[in-house]
Enzyme design. Structure first.
Site: not given
Ligand code: TEU
Length: 534
Positions: A215, A274
């Site tokens: 993440d 990610e």
């Molecule tokens: O998402 C990382 C992230 O950068 C997200 O904020 C993304 O840009 C956004 O949701 C796009 O719509 C990850 C996870 O996938 C997300 O569910 C979490 O909220 C986030 O990390 C924090 O851990």
């Protein structure tokens, strides 16, 4: 960019009996809270997933990726972890996790789990100790505020969920959180943070997981001095520039260390980043030899229903990862974005385009990530009662996205029951009544259903040697139509809102819509794709 980070300066892949299973794997994302509820509390759980793994197997995927199920106050759907080595009672127990991994392996499925290293929960023992003034404070980013009384945040950074990225603690200092205030950012300059995460990785590897989805893999390292950015709406800049809190070169050292750790285990365990980077080239740095196996390629997800942009995105994606010897990944939906049926316009048109886009992307070289429910053609649920929403971005109304609950509505398994087979109670988010007809049971065996389209596509992906990893080349096609060849195979995509006549590209083996053929030509309906054996 420093010389150290150019694509030419690469380490060598470790030798050994490596199959590269991940290079063209189809990985099915399970949003744990919303897949299957075994204990009737309206929330999905690990035993529920275990019981439903045959669905993933029958679909034809190679692996599942589970979103975080660790002990967590659930301030951000479990991406706020309070204990990385336990399962939240909401989702089951450690032995349930063990049973899930065993059952997946028995079925021939691999299991990827989510690791959240950028931040912990504010309920993590480290952060609680930090607030109490312990030395754990050094493991986070605490700073005095600006202004006469320290009443202003230490810099101008914004949370991805909206508002300042800093919250003032009771003792007057501020702490950094790039996401919700309940998700304080870790200080990766501190050796204890490195040691702890290596230990957590080992914990899950020892339990038998096949890899990790990392993440915010671009976020752990912050620029020295935490400099101001001098611009607002910073989340929108992620795609175009390196920010002092994202895509800093230092993150690559962490990923290299983790790759070494993964390679020390048998069975080719993988990591997928990610990561959000300002260019395909910078994203490719995460998958250099010696670094991570995959990075999500979100470029295709954001390019809309536009043949030229799709083609350019395919070319850019393959060129960037190809330059470092890595496969690319194709993603149309996940738990953070509006489901692609809805992004493509919703209704019949959205579904038509979604089915075509699925065939198009599953035919491209590389690996593919599917998000639970896309195989049912589920749309985004746009009308949800505010009081049931859980997304912190929604709750901080100024957030840039804020509508992530609509893609997290529980899966309909059957046409009957209080939650269409999700569980015995009302689900945590209500399913629209129309989902009755979209359930797994309703679609199974119906050759025109989206579920059977996915099953057929994934079966052919295994059967036809030209699919999966390898090369592709574009074929001549009229404007608005994309056509490409792979060894023994071709795919055509008509993005236009009208029928297009094309000479037969081979023997049709799968179509996203009813196609008419004569001895020489095919009439490709509006917004449809065809797979051809040649
Ligand atoms: O998402 C990382 C992230 O950068 C997200 O904020 C993304 O840009 C956004 O949701 C796009 O719509 C990850 C996870 O996938 C997300 O569910 C979490 O909220 C986030 O990390 C924090 O851990």
């Amino acid at each position: 960019m420093t010389q150290e980070l150019t694509t030419a300066a690469v380490a060598q892949e470790p030798t050994g009996p490596r199959t590269g299973w991940w290079r063209d794997a189809v990985i099915y994302q399970v949003y744990v809270r919303s897949f299957a509820d075994s204990d009737g509390d309206g929330i999905g759980d690990l035993p529920g997933i275990t019981a439903r793994l045959p669905h993933v197997k029958e679909l034809g995927a190679d692996a599942v990726w589970l979103t975080p199920f660790y002990a967590s106050p659930q301030a951000d759907g479990g991406y706020d972890v309070a204990d990385y080595r336990t399962v939240d009672p909401l989702f089951g127990s450690l032995s349930d996790a063990d049973a899930l991994v065993r059952e997946a392996h028995r079925l021939g499925l691999r299991v990827i789990v989510d690791i959240v290293p950028n931040h912990t929960s504010d309920q993590h023992p480290w952060f609680r100790a930090a607030l109490a003034g312990g030395p754990e404070r050094e493991r986070y980013h605490f700073r005095p505020g600006k202004g006469a009384n320290g009443q202003l945040p230490p810099n101008d950074w914004e949370s991805v969920f909206g508002g300042p990225a800093w919250t003032r603690s009771a003792d007057g200092d501020w702490y950094l959180h790039l996401f919700a205030p309940e998700q304080p950012d870790l200080n990766w300059d501190h050796p204890a943070v490195h040691a702890e995460f290596e230990s957590v990785l080992r914990f899950w590897l020892d339990l038998g997981v096949d890899g990790f989805r990392i993440d915010v893999a671009h976020g752990m390292v912050k620029a020295p001095g935490l400099p101001d950015i001098g611009a607002s709406e910073q989340a929108k800049l992620i795609g175009s520039q390196v920010l002092p809190f994202f895509d800093q070169d230092g993150v690559h050292e962490i990923h290299r260390a983790w790759r070494t750790l993964l390679d020390s285990y048998p069975g080719e365990r993988i990591a997928v980043a990610e990561a959000w980077a300002p260019s395909s080239e910078r994203l490719a740095l995460y998958v250099r030899p010696g670094e991570l196996h995959q990075a999500f390629n979100f470029q295709f997800l954001t390019c809309g229903w536009d043949a030229e942009r799709m083609r350019a995105t395919v070319d850019a994606s393959l060129a960037a990862t190809g330059a470092v010897g890595a496969p690319t990944t194709w993603v149309l939906s996940n738990h953070d974005v509006v489901r692609h049926v809805t992004r493509y316009g919703g209704g019949e048109q959205g579904l038509r385009r979604a089915r075509a886009a699925t065939l198009f992307t599953l035919a491209l070289p590389g690996s593919a990530y599917l998000y639970q429910g896309e195989e049912l053609g589920l749309p985004e649920v746009v009308e949800l009662p505010d009081e049931l929403r859980q997304d912190p971005a929604f709750l901080r109304a100024a957030g840039q996205d804020g509508f992530r609950d609509g893609c997290r509505v529980p899966i309909p398994w059957t046409a009957e029951g209080p939650s269409f087979g999700f569980g015995s109670a009302a689900p945590w988010l209500p399913q629209p009544d129309t989902w009755r007809g979209l359930s797994v049971a309703s679609q199974s065996g119906d050759p025109h259903s989206t579920l059977e389209l996915y099953r057929a596509a994934l079966a052919l992906r295994r059967e036809l040697p030209g699919l999966g990893d390898g090369t592709m080349s574009w074929l001549p096609a009229p404007e608005g139509v994309l056509a490409f060849a792979r060894p023994g195979f071709a795919c055509t995509l008509n993005t236009l809102p009208r029928t297009v006549q094309l000479p037969l590209a081979g023997r049709p083996v799968l179509t996203s819509a009813a196609v008419e053929f004569d001895a020489e030509n095919a009439l490709l309906p509006a917004e449809s794709a065809v797979w051809w054996a040649i």
